[in-house]
Design a protein around this motif. Structure first.
Motif, PDB file in Angstrom:
ATOM      1  N   CYS A   1       0.751  -0.927  -3.302  1.00  0.00           N
ATOM      2  CA  CYS A   1       1.621   0.282  -3.933  1.00  0.00           C
ATOM      3  C   CYS A   1       0.623   1.193  -4.376  1.00  0.00           C
ATOM      4  O   CYS A   1      -0.280   1.105  -5.479  1.00  0.00           O
ATOM      5  CB  CYS A   1       2.098  -0.586  -5.315  1.00  0.00           C
TER       6      CYS A   1
ATOM      7  N   ALA B   1       7.760  -4.874  -6.406  1.00  0.00           N
ATOM      8  CA  ALA B   1       6.929  -3.810  -7.164  1.00  0.00           C
ATOM      9  C   ALA B   1       7.796  -3.554  -8.744  1.00  0.00           C
ATOM     10  O   ALA B   1       8.920  -4.080  -8.895  1.00  0.00           O
ATOM     11  CB  ALA B   1       7.103  -2.349  -6.418  1.00  0.00           C
ATOM     12  N   CYS B   2       6.925  -2.777  -9.606  1.00  0.00           N
ATOM     13  CA  CYS B   2       7.765  -2.446 -10.718  1.00  0.00           C
ATOM     14  C   CYS B   2       8.482  -1.159 -10.263  1.00  0.00           C
ATOM     15  O   CYS B   2       8.649  -0.668  -9.469  1.00  0.00           O
ATOM     16  CB  CYS B   2       6.627  -2.124 -11.916  1.00  0.00           C
TER      17      CYS B   2
ATOM     18  N   HIS C   1       1.155   0.878 -16.561  1.00  0.00           N
ATOM     19  CA  HIS C   1       0.804  -0.080 -15.558  1.00  0.00           C
ATOM     20  C   HIS C   1       1.591  -1.332 -15.755  1.00  0.00           C
ATOM     21  O   HIS C   1       1.218  -2.567 -16.141  1.00  0.00           O
ATOM     22  CB  HIS C   1      -0.981  -0.281 -15.912  1.00  0.00           C
ATOM     23  N   PRO C   2       2.756  -1.185 -15.551  1.00  0.00           N
ATOM     24  CA  PRO C   2       3.970  -2.356 -15.658  1.00  0.00           C
ATOM     25  C   PRO C   2       3.567  -3.733 -15.387  1.00  0.00           C
ATOM     26  O   PRO C   2       3.973  -4.514 -16.154  1.00  0.00           O
ATOM     27  CB  PRO C   2       5.194  -1.745 -14.976  1.00  0.00           C
ATOM     28  N   ARG C   3       2.902  -3.830 -14.293  1.00  0.00           N
ATOM     29  CA  ARG C   3       2.596  -5.356 -13.775  1.00  0.00           C
ATOM     30  C   ARG C   3       1.103  -5.652 -14.122  1.00  0.00           C
ATOM     31  O   ARG C   3       0.870  -6.749 -13.669  1.00  0.00           O
ATOM     32  CB  ARG C   3       2.772  -5.236 -12.023  1.00  0.00           C
TER      33      ARG C   3
ATOM     34  N   ILE D   1       8.400   1.964 -11.392  1.00  0.00           N
ATOM     35  CA  ILE D   1       7.836   3.200 -10.877  1.00  0.00           C
ATOM     36  C   ILE D   1       7.100   2.998  -9.479  1.00  0.00           C
ATOM     37  O   ILE D   1       7.309   4.125  -8.818  1.00  0.00           O
ATOM     38  CB  ILE D   1       6.848   3.880 -12.033  1.00  0.00           C
ATOM     39  N   GLY D   2       6.758   2.050  -9.317  1.00  0.00           N
ATOM     40  CA  GLY D   2       5.913   1.669  -7.818  1.00  0.00           C
ATOM     41  C   GLY D   2       7.104   1.757  -6.826  1.00  0.00           C
ATOM     42  O   GLY D   2       7.033   2.480  -5.801  1.00  0.00           O
TER      43      GLY D   2
ATOM     44  N   PHE E   1       0.789   3.646  -6.384  1.00  0.00           N
ATOM     45  CA  PHE E   1       0.964   4.607  -7.610  1.00  0.00           C
ATOM     46  C   PHE E   1       0.157   4.379  -8.759  1.00  0.00           C
ATOM     47  O   PHE E   1      -0.529   5.358  -8.833  1.00  0.00           O
ATOM     48  CB  PHE E   1       2.562   4.352  -8.045  1.00  0.00           C
ATOM     49  N   CYS E   2      -0.101   3.297  -9.404  1.00  0.00           N
ATOM     50  CA  CYS E   2      -0.930   3.358 -10.311  1.00  0.00           C
ATOM     51  C   CYS E   2      -2.262   2.493 -10.086  1.00  0.00           C
ATOM     52  O   CYS E   2      -2.374   1.960  -9.005  1.00  0.00           O
ATOM     53  CB  CYS E   2      -0.473   2.765 -11.539  1.00  0.00           C
TER      54      CYS E   2
ATOM     55  N   THR F   1      -3.373  -0.281 -10.949  1.00  0.00           N
ATOM     56  CA  THR F   1      -3.267  -1.804 -10.928  1.00  0.00           C
ATOM     57  C   THR F   1      -3.225  -2.005  -9.560  1.00  0.00           C
ATOM     58  O   THR F   1      -3.554  -3.127  -9.246  1.00  0.00           O
ATOM     59  CB  THR F   1      -1.893  -1.892 -11.401  1.00  0.00           C
ATOM     60  N   LEU F   2      -2.684  -1.176  -8.615  1.00  0.00           N
ATOM     61  CA  LEU F   2      -2.737  -1.169  -7.164  1.00  0.00           C
ATOM     62  C   LEU F   2      -2.520  -2.553  -6.674  1.00  0.00           C
ATOM     63  O   LEU F   2      -3.153  -3.257  -5.806  1.00  0.00           O
ATOM     64  CB  LEU F   2      -4.490  -0.750  -6.810  1.00  0.00           C
ATOM     65  N   CYS F   3      -1.273  -3.074  -7.111  1.00  0.00           N
ATOM     66  CA  CYS F   3      -0.766  -4.427  -6.585  1.00  0.00           C
ATOM     67  C   CYS F   3      -0.935  -4.427  -5.117  1.00  0.00           C
ATOM     68  O   CYS F   3      -0.209  -3.388  -4.456  1.00  0.00           O
ATOM     69  CB  CYS F   3       0.720  -4.586  -7.259  1.00  0.00           C
TER      70      CYS F   3
HETATM   71  S1  SF4 Z   1       1.987  -1.743 -11.663  1.00  0.00           S
HETATM   72 FE1  SF4 Z   1       3.889  -0.869 -10.750  1.00  0.00          FE
HETATM   73  S2  SF4 Z   1       3.160   1.401 -10.106  1.00  0.00           S
HETATM   74 FE2  SF4 Z   1       1.371   0.198 -10.676  1.00  0.00          FE
HETATM   75  S3  SF4 Z   1       0.601  -0.471  -8.787  1.00  0.00           S
HETATM   76 FE3  SF4 Z   1       1.778  -2.421  -9.548  1.00  0.00          FE
HETATM   77  S4  SF4 Z   1       3.851  -1.974  -8.796  1.00  0.00           S
HETATM   78 FE4  SF4 Z   1       2.815   0.041  -8.520  1.00  0.00          FE
END
Ligand code: SF4
Lengths: 569, 437
Positions: free
Chosen positions: B10, B37-38, B161-163, B40-41, B12-13, B15-17
């Motif tokens: 991902c 993904a969360c 950083h939702p996840r 926002i992702g 986006f943030c 956390t780079l899931c």
């Molecule tokens: S926490 Fe959400 S936005 Fe951040 S990397 Fe994971 S999925 Fe993407």
């Protein structure tokens, strides 16, 4: 590709056995060839100069996460000597932790063409490769660390050599790594809990195994695979007074094991930066040199090679996967401390350090490194390093040559020590009058490390068929010279060829070369158990998925040189 | 028919899931669904499918309207602008891959630019603190496998950083943390009652701006020394309790965010937070980690680290790299009118810089490289839309713990669109021509 003929130089080459005789060296298609094989070569007049193969550094920390921590957290390391962009050269900065670009140029200036990164945390392999990719000129490889890896700890607890070997083969491929590195076996895992393993029989917390089992098991797995290099060892108890016994205990674990490698090495253990592992006494007040005990062992056991870890008396940046050691160091000197523990694999720390000639211990350390080299019976088995940047920056190699080649130079340094008498008393160096010659230097910086790495078929000499890595230095060994002339001449190669490309012309960088990344692809029989274990651990304990772990070729390793090993029999 | 791409990263943030699953059409041209993904992702991926997406570069006209231009014209404008400027600012770099960052550095070197990234307004203070005192840290897997004391300071992962909490910090079961959430004590320091704070065992609802004092008080409490009755509005009993909780853990981790990096005290707060962590290592194992925002802000600090030796605010205008935050940082340069052109890639200063700085960008020759329309593209003279990194092109990115992960391409960009890397390559080549190097 252009042909070259380097004419009339004084050649020092342990591979051909040439000890400073005049000889011509011919280059064609990136290789050294017989002089008769070149038709209309460009001629380099090397009369009155020294000619050697390109230098090979077996152990330096020049690329990867902890090196970059060192750069980013030490702006003061760049205060002096930032070099602007000019011509082919890009901007360069940094002293003890230079930028990648300066690293490539500075090694080349000293006539080095191959440099191994001594500790790659597997999870950070991409980072290490990105930095190596951006290091011009040099051929490089990186050693992934194994000594605290959970797979290894679990397999070796049950002495499962075949499984350990299969896992090593998998990880070398996944990380594009070169050799099996071991740093403070068990101790860095213990550091995950703020603990350590100080000798080879200290149990590793929760893993029911000892450093001795890890070391022996990894040597056996390394030989099972027949890798080009041997197991590459940084023992427990680094940097502590009295640690030479731990070092000898670690050496002994190699006894009775024969090398199994078609790459021409004779050792089963390379022990690195031995200076840091050769201390007597039981406190910093009474620490003394045990270089003699260490070298007695090394001299009488030919299945071991070592490198020096020479202290250069500079301000520098220490960095190692030995996490507990760096914590110990920051408690000693109270300078800034960075630490990173890496899930399932390893740890690391970074601390700046000043080796001052005014401090007795630093002066003793300086003596010990030189003693190791000067007490060596076989210079093909002990190599020049500073464990860059731990004992000093690599740009000091020419200064170390000066110390090794001149007793006068050593005496000058003794006179500059604040505690000269105490230092002399605690060491053997003042009583050693040996002075090495350029032939021995070529053994310690070229032929020896190339052989130990299993790369004698490519580097380290000037025999036809080898890579055309050749350095010409403005140094006439047959005329009188002052010790400082050695340092000056070998700091700035007059000409340098890297796989047949002339990268230095008249002391100036003229090309960024065509650098390659060396890695070892070891084939093993299918091993479903290991692959199942790998899947399971990634699913449950890693924070990246298995499919996102491998360093895939293209932009990380744009110019790979793969060494194939077949261990399927 | 559709196909599912697994192990997607991902972009986006921080956390780079890397466990996303994305459903795309068989021809790889349309992206349908995003799993794991969360919110926002997922939105970031779906955004690439917007029907009204701008797909060609455009230049602002005298009357304020846009005129479509070709990529060739955009390259020419950008290269000229950078080559003609005395001291251009090349800002952003946090939402793109390391390959693009690396070419960007080469351009910066050729034109004598100031290279700065979004750390300048978020964790730059943390980077300065690390230069003062260092940083004992770890990878996120160490947190997952070992940590039993989790402290969030001035950050709200539940929203930003939702996840993070489910993947690494609070909920997961790891090797030595088989009980998951039950085996962990969670402490939150935040003046606000956030969603993260609602999950905490202890919430220290500190008075705004008193972070330094409270951190200092913890160090006092570790040693069992005397505290005043209240520090930052927190009663001393609570502080002793938190100190004891941290010391009695087997592995403590402090995560901190912009609530503490950009409040009063700035880098000094982080100095102190790191000192707290150092002190804790006398009693148990402890680590600290900044909650980095953009998915690859960390990477740009790494790339510049190995190329120039500094993680942000790198001034190349004198022909060598200088670094002096407060002087070589974007907002300071803009406010002092020290830069004469602005190039933005992989960030949105129009939305995040003070209005006075944004106005300076508006007044200058300026280019914004961005797949979206943003407040920044609204103030720049030229807007160059590009493919989404991590969606329409892959490349390396560094997670908040500096672990590099290779993002994946999952879908084709709209016909004829360039990637950051391609655009920068073209600009570099043109700059070299103009400069005759
Ligand atoms: S926490 Fe959400 S936005 Fe951040 S990397 Fe994971 S999925 Fe993407």
């Amino acid at each position: 590709m252009a042909e070259y003929l380097i004419k009339n130089g004084f050649v020092f080459d342990p591979v051909l056995g040439i000890r400073g005789d005049k000889a011509d060296i011919a280059i064609k298609d990136g290789k050294i060839v017989e002089t008769t094989a070149v038709k209309s070569p460009k001629v380099i007049d090397a009369a009155g100069k020294t000619v050697m193969a390109g230098g090979v550094d077996i152990h330096a920390h020049v690329a990867g996460p902890k090196v970059n921590v060192g750069r980013n957290f030490r702006p003061e390391d760049k205060l002096f000597g930032y070099k602007p962009k000019s011509g082919i050269e890009r901007m360069q900065g940094g002293f003890s932790v230079p930028t990648t670009i300066r690293t490539g140029y500075n090694y080349a200036r000293m006539g080095y063409t191959t440099v191994m990164e001594a500790a790659m945390p597997p999870l950070y392999a991409r980072h290490t490769h990105e930095e190596m990719r951006d290091t011009p000129i040099l051929d490089q490889g990186a050693y992934p660390v194994f000594g605290n890896n959970w797979f290894v700890l679990e397999y070796l607890k049950n002495h499962e050599i075949e499984n350990t070997a299969a896992y090593i083969a998998w990880l070398l491929r996944a990380t594009k790594g070169y050799a099996v590195k071991v740093v403070n076996p068990g101790g860095t895992e213990a550091w995950g809990w703020g603990l350590n393993c100080e000798n080879v029989h200290d149990p590793v917390p929760y893993f029911d195994i000892t450093p001795a089992q890890i070391i022996k098991g990894l040597i056996e797995a390394n030989e099972y695979l027949g890798l080009p290099h041997s197991m590459h060892m940084h023992a427990n108890n680094l940097g502590n007074p009295g640690n030479y016994t731990t070092t000898l205990d670690s050496f002994r674990l190699s006894e009775g094991i024969k090398p199994n490698s078609k790459f021409g090495r004779d050792q089963v253990m390379h022990h690195t930066h031995v200076q840091f592992h050769s201390y007597g006494g039981d406190s910093w007040a009474n620490v003394d040199s045990r270089a003699k005990e260490i070298m007695d062992y090394v001299n009488s056991h030919d299945n071991i090679t070592i490198d020096m870890g020479q202290v250069t008396l500079d301000e520098t940046t220490t960095m190692t996967a030995d996490g507990p050691f760096e914590h110990h160091l920051t408690e000693l000197n109270h300078l800034k401390w960075a630490n990173v523990d890496v899930e399932l694999e390893t740890g690391s720390g970074v601390v700046p350090y000043v080796y001052s000639p005014g401090i007795k211990v630093c002066a003793i350390q300086w003596c010990i490194g030189l003693e190791l080299a000067l007490l060596a019976k076989d210079p093909m088995r002990i190599f020049m390093t500073t464990d860059h940047p731990n004992a000093g920056p690599f740009i000091r190699y020419p200064r170390i040559m000066k110390w090794l080649m001149s007793q006068d130079a050593r005496n000058q340094q003794f006179d500059a020590f604040k505690h000269k008498d105490k230092v002399i008393e605690a060491t053997n160096l003042a009583g050693i009058d040996r002075e090495l010659g350029l032939y021995e230097i070529a053994q310690m910086t070229r032929a020896g490390p190339a052989k130990s790495l299993g790369l004698a078929h490519m580097y380290g000499g000037l025999a036809p068929g080898l890579e055309a890595d050749v350095a010409v230095f403005d140094f006439n060994p047959n005329e009188p010279y002052a010790p400082d002339d050695i340092e000056k001449a070998f700091s700035s190669a007059e000409h340098l060829f890297k796989t047949g490309v002339q990268v230095i012309v008249d002391h100036e960088i003229a090309s960024n070369g065509n650098k390659r990344t060396l890695w070892v692809n070891a084939k093993v029989n299918e091993n479903p158990q290991v692959m199942r274990d790998v899947k399971e651990k990634f699913l449950r304990y890693y924070t990246v998925t298995l499919n996102n772990y491998e360093v895939a070729g293209h932009h990380y390793v744009p110019n790979p040189y793969v060494i194939e090993v077949d261990a399927t029999q | 028919m559709t196909k599912t791409v697994t192990d997607v990263i991902c972009p986006f943030c921080g956390t780079l899931c890397d466990d996303l699953e994305v459903v795309v059409s068989d021809d790889g041209k349309e992206l349908h669904e995003v799993y794991n993904a969360c919110a926002i992702g997922a939105e970031k991926f779906l955004h690439s499918q917007a029907k009204d997406r701008i797909t060609r570069p455009r230049m602002r006209q005298e009357d304020g309207t846009w005129k479509e231009i070709s990529y060739d014209e955009a390259v020419e404008y950008t290269a000229r602008m950078l080559a003609d400027a005395k001291k251009p600012l090349m800002y952003g770099w946090s939402s793109t891959n390391c390959e693009a960052q690396s070419i960007g550095s080469e351009i910066g070197e050729a034109v004598g630019a100031v290279m700065d990234n979004t750390a300048t307004v978020c964790h730059g203070t943390s980077l300065i603190a690390v230069q003062d005192i260092g940083i004992p840290s770890c990878t996120l897997g160490e947190v997952k496998n070992r940590a039993d004391r989790i402290l969030f300071w001035g950050c709200n992962p539940a929203h930003a950083h939702p996840r993070h909490m489910s993947r690494y910090s609070i909920f997961p079961r790891g090797f030595f943390t088989g009980k998951g959430h039950k085996g962990r004590k969670v402490i939150v320091v935040d003046p606000r009652p956030t969603d993260t704070a609602s999950l905490a065992d202890i919430h220290l609802q500190i008075e705004q701006g008193h972070d330094y004092e409270l951190l200092d008080a913890l160090r006092v409490a570790f040693k069992g020394e005397k505290l005043p009755d209240f520090v930052g509005g927190i009663p001393k009993e609570k502080i002793y309790e938190v100190a004891e909780t941290l010391k009695s853990g087997r592995f403590a981790i402090i995560f901190f965010g912009m609530g503490v990096t950009q409040s009063i005290g700035k880098n000094h707060n982080i100095d102190e937070a790191i000192a707290v962590t150092r002190d804790l290592n006398e009693y148990t194992k402890a680590a600290i980690m900044p909650m980095r925002g953009h998915y690859n802000v960390t990477g740009s600090g790494q790339v510049w680290g190995w190329q120039f030796g500094f993680p942000f605010a790198v001034d190349l205008s004198r022909g060598f790299a200088r670094y002096n935050p407060g002087e070589t940082t974007s907002n300071d340069l803009l406010r002092r009118d020290e830069v004469d052109a602005v190039f933005v890639l992989g960030s949105d200063p129009g939305a995040h810089f003070p209005f006075s700085s944004v106005k300076k960008i508006y007044d200058r020759p300026s280019v914004a490289i961005d797949p979206h329309e943003t407040p920044t593209t609204e103030v720049c003279k030229v807007h160059v839309p590009v493919a989404f990194v991590g969606v329409e092109v892959g490349g390396c990115a560094y997670r908040m713990d500096n672990v590099p992960i290779e993002t994946r391409k999952v879908v084709e960009p709209p016909e004829g669109m360039m990637t950051d890397e391609e655009f920068l390559q073209r600009v570099l080549a043109r700059v070299k021509e103009i400069k005759g190097v």
